[in-house]
Motif scaffolding. Sequence first.
Motif, short mmCIF file in Angstrom:
data_model
loop_
_atom_site.label_atom_id
_atom_site.label_comp_id
_atom_site.label_asym_id
_atom_site.label_seq_id
_atom_site.Cartn_x
_atom_site.Cartn_y
_atom_site.Cartn_z
N ASN A 101 0.83 -1.21 0.00
CA ASN A 101 0.00 0.00 0.00
C ASN A 101 0.86 1.26 0.00
O ASN A 101 0.54 2.24 -0.67
N TYR A 102 1.94 1.23 0.75
CA TYR A 102 2.88 2.36 0.81
C TYR A 102 3.46 2.64 -0.59
O TYR A 102 3.47 3.78 -1.05
N ARG A 103 3.89 1.59 -1.24
CA ARG A 103 4.48 1.74 -2.58
C ARG A 103 3.44 2.23 -3.60
O ARG A 103 3.74 3.07 -4.45
N GLU A 104 2.23 1.68 -3.51
CA GLU A 104 1.18 2.11 -4.43
C GLU A 104 0.86 3.59 -4.24
O GLU A 104 0.64 4.31 -5.21
N ALA A 105 0.84 4.04 -3.00
CA ALA A 105 0.58 5.45 -2.73
C ALA A 105 1.70 6.32 -3.29
O ALA A 105 1.43 7.38 -3.88
N ASN A 106 2.94 5.88 -3.12
CA ASN A 106 4.07 6.63 -3.68
C ASN A 106 4.01 6.67 -5.20
O ASN A 106 4.26 7.71 -5.82
N ASP A 107 3.68 5.54 -5.81
CA ASP A 107 3.53 5.50 -7.27
C ASP A 107 2.44 6.46 -7.72
O ASP A 107 2.59 7.17 -8.72
N TYR A 108 1.33 6.47 -6.98
CA TYR A 108 0.23 7.38 -7.31
C TYR A 108 0.69 8.83 -7.23
O TYR A 108 0.41 9.64 -8.12
N LEU A 109 1.42 9.16 -6.16
CA LEU A 109 1.93 10.52 -6.01
C LEU A 109 2.90 10.88 -7.14
O LEU A 109 2.87 12.01 -7.65
N ASN A 110 3.74 9.94 -7.50
CA ASN A 110 4.70 10.20 -8.58
C ASN A 110 3.99 10.44 -9.91
O ASN A 110 4.43 11.27 -10.71
N GLU A 111 2.91 9.71 -10.13
CA GLU A 111 2.22 9.82 -11.41
C GLU A 111 1.23 10.99 -11.45
O GLU A 111 1.11 11.67 -12.47
N PHE A 112 0.53 11.22 -10.34
CA PHE A 112 -0.55 12.20 -10.35
C PHE A 112 -0.35 13.35 -9.37
O PHE A 112 -1.26 14.17 -9.19
N GLY A 113 0.80 13.42 -8.73
CA GLY A 113 1.04 14.44 -7.72
C GLY A 113 0.80 15.85 -8.17
O GLY A 113 0.35 16.70 -7.39
N ASP A 114 1.05 16.14 -9.43
CA ASP A 114 0.84 17.49 -9.96
C ASP A 114 -0.62 17.76 -10.28
O ASP A 114 -1.00 18.90 -10.48
N GLU A 115 -1.44 16.71 -10.30
CA GLU A 115 -2.84 16.86 -10.70
C GLU A 115 -3.82 16.85 -9.53
O GLU A 115 -4.99 17.14 -9.71
N ILE A 116 -3.35 16.51 -8.34
CA ILE A 116 -4.25 16.42 -7.19
C ILE A 116 -4.08 17.64 -6.30
O ILE A 116 -3.07 18.35 -6.37
N SER A 117 -5.05 17.87 -5.45
CA SER A 117 -5.00 19.02 -4.56
C SER A 117 -3.91 18.84 -3.51
O SER A 117 -3.49 17.72 -3.21
N ALA A 118 -3.49 19.96 -2.97
CA ALA A 118 -2.46 19.93 -1.93
C ALA A 118 -2.94 19.15 -0.71
O ALA A 118 -2.17 18.42 -0.08
N SER A 119 -4.23 19.28 -0.39
CA SER A 119 -4.75 18.57 0.79
C SER A 119 -4.78 17.06 0.55
O SER A 119 -4.46 16.28 1.46
#
Length: 75
Positions: free
Chosen positions: A24-42
């Motif tokens: 789950n930790y890795r999946e969350a990091n992957d998500y942040l790496n892929e979509f971090g610029d597209e999601i809200s700061a919160s």
Amino acid sequence: MSKPDNRKDNVAHLQKSVQDTIENYREANDYLNEFGDEISASEKQQILDKNERREKSIRGFREEIKDEASHQSGE
């Protein structure tokens, strides 16, 4: 009637929990790496906070595994 305390498989259960939490930790990091610029700061902060809690959980699980393993070897 309650079941007797059977601790023989506790280490296996804890190891599975560690593996699941790491995944789950890795999946969350992957998500942040892929979509971090597209999601809200919160939302980004929520994911970072959750991963911090996951890191603490992993450390706790590993301590429990050590305790259980030493308990089982001492029987």
